[in-house]
Design a protein around this motif. Structure first.
Motif: not given
Length: 141
Positions: A87-111
């Motif tokens: 699972x992924x989680x984040x905190x933000x001030x105004x918007x998460x925008x592309x945060x989850x997409x970029x987290x997933x891309x960084x993870x690749x197939x590691x999880x």
């Protein structure tokens, strides 16, 4: 069941959100360990049934959101851990925008593909977060 909740926090809000997730899981019979990216023992990830990876949302208010470099470095160094449900989680001030997409891309197939995304402005679990977490752990029961 065992969960490892790994976070990267800038001001403490993401740490608090990770701790709230941990308390909620513990209250639902899941042994939860909450640890920062700098303190995480990679061996603990292989023993987990659930892996939560969290980072504060960096960026320019409404655009170019991304995880910060210490979180990205942690993910680069992290061994492949396909066993735990992710699972992924984040905190933000105004918007998460592309945060989850970029987290997933960084993870690749590691999880395993993360099938839960939680976000919070204030670091508190909402009623919707709690329902999502219940579903996330009960689907394995």
């Amino acid at each position: 069941m065992k969960a490892v909740i790994v976070y990267r926090s800038h001001s403490g809000v993401t740490r608090g959100y990770g701790e709230e997730i941990g308390r909620f899981l513990t209250g639902h019979g899941v042994a939860a360990q909450v640890v920062s990216v700098g303190e995480c023992d990679f061996a603990s990830l292989a023993e987990a049934d659930y892996l939560f990876l969290g980072c504060w949302t960096s960026g320019m208010f409404f655009v170019m959101q991304h995880p910060d470099e210490p979180w990205l470095a942690f993910v680069r160094d992290m061994p492949a851990t396909p066993r735990p449900k992710a699972a992924l989680f984040t905190t933000y001030k105004f918007a998460t925008g592309s945060q989850f997409r970029k987290m997933r891309a960084a993870l690749g197939d590691k999880t395993a593909a993360p099938n839960l995304e939680l976000k919070s402005r204030n670091g508190r679990l909402s009623a919707a977060d709690k329902l999502a977490l219940e579903h996330f752990v009960q689907s394995d029961a």
